[in-house]
Design an enzyme around this catalytic site. Structure first.
Site, PDB file in Angstrom:
ATOM      1  CG  ASP A  54      18.264  58.380  -9.457  1.00 14.89           C
ATOM      2  OD1 ASP A  54      17.179  58.118 -10.007  1.00 14.89           O
ATOM      3  OD2 ASP A  54      18.773  57.670  -8.570  1.00 14.89           O
ATOM      4  CG  ASP A 114      16.890  56.373 -18.666  1.00 14.31           C
ATOM      5  OD1 ASP A 114      17.662  55.426 -18.374  1.00 14.31           O
ATOM      6  OD2 ASP A 114      15.755  56.196 -19.117  1.00 14.31           O
ATOM      7  CB  VAL A 115      22.221  54.786 -16.469  1.00 15.40           C
ATOM      8  CG1 VAL A 115      22.579  55.706 -15.325  1.00 15.40           C
ATOM      9  CG2 VAL A 115      21.331  53.638 -16.002  1.00 15.40           C
ATOM     10  CG  ASN A 153      24.269  52.484  -6.944  1.00 13.83           C
ATOM     11  OD1 ASN A 153      24.286  51.459  -6.270  1.00 13.83           O
ATOM     12  ND2 ASN A 153      23.282  53.376  -6.859  1.00 13.83           N
ATOM     13  CE1 TYR A 178      19.208  43.357  -9.265  1.00 14.67           C
ATOM     14  CE2 TYR A 178      20.417  41.460  -8.445  1.00 14.67           C
ATOM     15  CZ  TYR A 178      20.111  42.802  -8.377  1.00 14.67           C
ATOM     16  OH  TYR A 178      20.713  43.593  -7.425  1.00 14.67           O
ATOM     17  CE  LYS A 193      22.853  44.154 -10.008  1.00 13.22           C
ATOM     18  NZ  LYS A 193      23.317  45.553  -9.991  1.00 13.22           N
ATOM     19  CB  THR A 210      17.674  49.821  -0.590  1.00 12.83           C
ATOM     20  OG1 THR A 210      17.336  48.881  -1.625  1.00 12.83           O
ATOM     21  CG2 THR A 210      19.082  49.584  -0.109  1.00 12.83           C
TER      22      THR A 210
HETATM   23  N1  LIG Z   1      19.243  46.362  -2.226  1.00  7.03           N
HETATM   24  C1  LIG Z   1      19.863  45.194  -2.433  1.00  7.03           C
HETATM   25  O1  LIG Z   1      19.562  44.176  -1.764  1.00  7.03           O
HETATM   26  C2  LIG Z   1      20.967  45.084  -3.413  1.00  7.03           C
HETATM   27  C3  LIG Z   1      21.191  46.019  -4.397  1.00  7.03           C
HETATM   28  N2  LIG Z   1      22.205  45.828  -5.305  1.00  7.03           N
HETATM   29  C4  LIG Z   1      22.428  46.775  -6.384  1.00  7.03           C
HETATM   30  O2  LIG Z   1      22.761  48.039  -5.841  1.00  7.03           O
HETATM   31  C5  LIG Z   1      22.315  49.062  -6.723  1.00  7.03           C
HETATM   32  C6  LIG Z   1      21.477  50.057  -5.939  1.00  7.03           C
HETATM   33  O3  LIG Z   1      20.342  49.382  -5.419  1.00  7.03           O
HETATM   34  P1  LIG Z   1      19.451  49.958  -4.230  1.00  7.03           P
HETATM   35  O4  LIG Z   1      20.084  51.118  -3.618  1.00  7.03           O
HETATM   36  O5  LIG Z   1      19.078  48.809  -3.402  1.00  7.03           O
HETATM   37  O6  LIG Z   1      18.143  50.382  -5.041  1.00  7.03           O
HETATM   38  P2  LIG Z   1      17.190  51.652  -4.947  1.00  7.03           P
HETATM   39  O7  LIG Z   1      15.955  51.276  -5.682  1.00  7.03           O
HETATM   40  O8  LIG Z   1      17.069  52.135  -3.547  1.00  7.03           O
HETATM   41  O9  LIG Z   1      17.988  52.754  -5.783  1.00  7.03           O
HETATM   42  C7  LIG Z   1      18.235  52.610  -7.149  1.00  7.03           C
HETATM   43  C8  LIG Z   1      18.297  53.977  -7.776  1.00  7.03           C
HETATM   44  O10 LIG Z   1      18.580  53.788  -9.171  1.00  7.03           O
HETATM   45  C9  LIG Z   1      17.769  54.671  -9.893  1.00  7.03           C
HETATM   46  N3  LIG Z   1      17.589  54.187 -11.257  1.00  7.03           N
HETATM   47  C10 LIG Z   1      16.943  53.064 -11.665  1.00  7.03           C
HETATM   48  N4  LIG Z   1      16.950  52.989 -12.994  1.00  7.03           N
HETATM   49  C11 LIG Z   1      17.622  54.078 -13.441  1.00  7.03           C
HETATM   50  C12 LIG Z   1      17.962  54.561 -14.727  1.00  7.03           C
HETATM   51  N5  LIG Z   1      17.601  53.916 -15.850  1.00  7.03           N
HETATM   52  N6  LIG Z   1      18.666  55.705 -14.815  1.00  7.03           N
HETATM   53  C13 LIG Z   1      19.018  56.378 -13.700  1.00  7.03           C
HETATM   54  N7  LIG Z   1      18.715  55.992 -12.466  1.00  7.03           N
HETATM   55  C14 LIG Z   1      18.030  54.837 -12.334  1.00  7.03           C
HETATM   56  C15 LIG Z   1      16.462  54.751  -9.111  1.00  7.03           C
HETATM   57  O11 LIG Z   1      15.720  55.924  -9.444  1.00  7.03           O
HETATM   58  C16 LIG Z   1      16.970  54.749  -7.685  1.00  7.03           C
HETATM   59  O12 LIG Z   1      17.202  56.062  -7.206  1.00  7.03           O
HETATM   60  C17 LIG Z   1      21.557  48.355  -7.844  1.00  7.03           C
HETATM   61  O13 LIG Z   1      22.401  48.193  -8.948  1.00  7.03           O
HETATM   62  C18 LIG Z   1      21.208  47.008  -7.231  1.00  7.03           C
HETATM   63  O14 LIG Z   1      21.039  46.024  -8.205  1.00  7.03           O
HETATM   64  C19 LIG Z   1      23.035  44.742  -5.262  1.00  7.03           C
HETATM   65  C20 LIG Z   1      22.874  43.819  -4.301  1.00  7.03           C
HETATM   66  C21 LIG Z   1      21.842  43.901  -3.299  1.00  7.03           C
HETATM   67  C1  LIG Z   2      20.656  40.613  -3.700  1.00  6.98           C
HETATM   68  C2  LIG Z   2      20.395  41.541  -4.770  1.00  6.98           C
HETATM   69  O1  LIG Z   2      21.226  41.708  -5.592  1.00  6.98           O
HETATM   70  C3  LIG Z   2      19.229  42.280  -4.836  1.00  6.98           C
HETATM   71  C4  LIG Z   2      18.104  42.030  -4.009  1.00  6.98           C
HETATM   72  O2  LIG Z   2      19.129  43.184  -5.576  1.00  6.98           O
END
Ligand SMILES: NC(=O)C1=CN([C@@H]2O[C@H](COP(=O)(O)OP(=O)(O)OC[C@H]3O[C@@H](n4cnc5c(N)ncnc54)[C@H](O)[C@@H]3O)[C@@H](O)[C@H]2O)C=CC1
Ligand SMILES: CC(=O)C(C)=O
Length: 247
Positions: A36, A61-62, A88, A154, A158, A189
């Site tokens: 991360d 940084d991914v 992720n 987004y 996706k 989250t």
């Molecule tokens: N929370 C939601 O409603 C949903 C989330 N997702 C996907 O799930 C995944 C995780 O999301 P969440 O846990 O909700 O978000 P979050 O914001 O809680 O965690 C995301 C993490 O990714 C890290 N990150 C962001 N850009 C980065 C980069 N360039 N290099 C390394 N690390 C990086 C951030 O520092 C953070 O720790 C994402 O891909 C998101 O699109 C998919 C569907 C729904």
């Molecule tokens: C639904 C979804 O992918 C979000 C909020 O990141």
């Protein structure tokens, strides 16, 4: 102990779904590398190691090819191999197309799609080097299938992750490499931290269950995809969305 002695990388493992998955992987016996760009990854790693788990934080940084290569090198240096890549990391800053700057579009595509490509590409290279296959889980979303006015870049990213997942399956399944995507509905989250209460209530109402998901609920599905329990599941998506896309 479905992941006993497996070596896993979780990108974006410092928060939200990624952090919950790091904890679930560790509980299932895996050695887990938290990748991360947020320093909080070190705190998560320290806490888990103090509790007897085996984890490593590699600041990454991914979107950086050199940092992604370095991530794999550090993983192999510490644990000798790589078995699971959970790509992720992601962001969700977006707007309807006419209001979305090109810079913001590029940043989202860079992290949410190109970041997944780089993580997968270098994981596959390592799987090939060591032999015996490997497992990839990519971060898709309900927005791999359906959209709304706001998630423009987004949804494009996706949707791309879904087809990238299918492509990689067709290219590498014969080498024992399994590539799937987890596609959550809206999950509680920090990604949703800018959504106000009315917005959150609206999002809840879009799910037949009338609620948002919890990160731990997604982590359970990711463990299934990462484990041998899903041994004949390849190139597909697992929707974990409380019924969002059933309507
Ligand atoms: N929370 C939601 O409603 C949903 C989330 N997702 C996907 O799930 C995944 C995780 O999301 P969440 O846990 O909700 O978000 P979050 O914001 O809680 O965690 C995301 C993490 O990714 C890290 N990150 C962001 N850009 C980065 C980069 N360039 N290099 C390394 N690390 C990086 C951030 O520092 C953070 O720790 C994402 O891909 C998101 O699109 C998919 C569907 C729904
Ligand atoms: C639904 C979804 O992918 C979000 C909020 O990141």
């Amino acid at each position: 102990m479905r992941l006993k002695d497996k070596v896993a990388i979780v990108t974006g493992g410092a928060s939200g779904i990624g952090e919950a998955s790091v904890r679930a992987f560790a509980d299932e016996g895996a050695k887990v590398v938290i990748a991360d760009f947020a320093e909080r990854g070190q705190e998560v790693s320290d806490e888990l190691n103090a509790a007897g788990y085996d984890t490593l934080f590699v600041k990454t940084d991914v979107t950086s090819e050199s940092q992604t290569k370095h991530l794999i090198e550090k993983t192999v240096e510490k644990y000798g191999r790589l078995d699971i890549m959970y790509a992720n990391a992601g962001i969700a800053k977006d707007a309807p197309a006419a209001e979305l700057s090109y810079e913001q579009w590029k940043q989202t595509i860079d992290i949410n799609l190109s970041g997944v490509f780089l993580s997968d590409k270098y994981a596959i290279e390592q799987f090939q080097k060591q032999g015996g296959g490997g497992t990839i889980v990519n971060a898709g979303s309900i927005h791999s299938f359906v959209s709304l006015p706001n998630p423009t870049a987004y949804s494009a990213a996706k949707g791309g992750v879904k087809l990238l997942t299918q492509n990689l399956c067709t290219a590498y399944a014969k080498e024992g490499i399994k590539v799937n995507a987890i596609c959550p509905g809206y999950i509680e989250t920090p990604l949703l931290k800018e959504v106000d209460e009315a917005g959150l209530n609206h999002l809840k109402s879009l799910h037949p269950e009338g609620r948002l998901g919890r990160p731990e609920e997604i982590a359970k599905a990711v463990v299934f995809l990462a484990s041998d329990e899903s041994s004949f599941i390849n190139g597909t998506t697992l929707l974990a969305d409380g019924g969002y896309t059933a309507q």
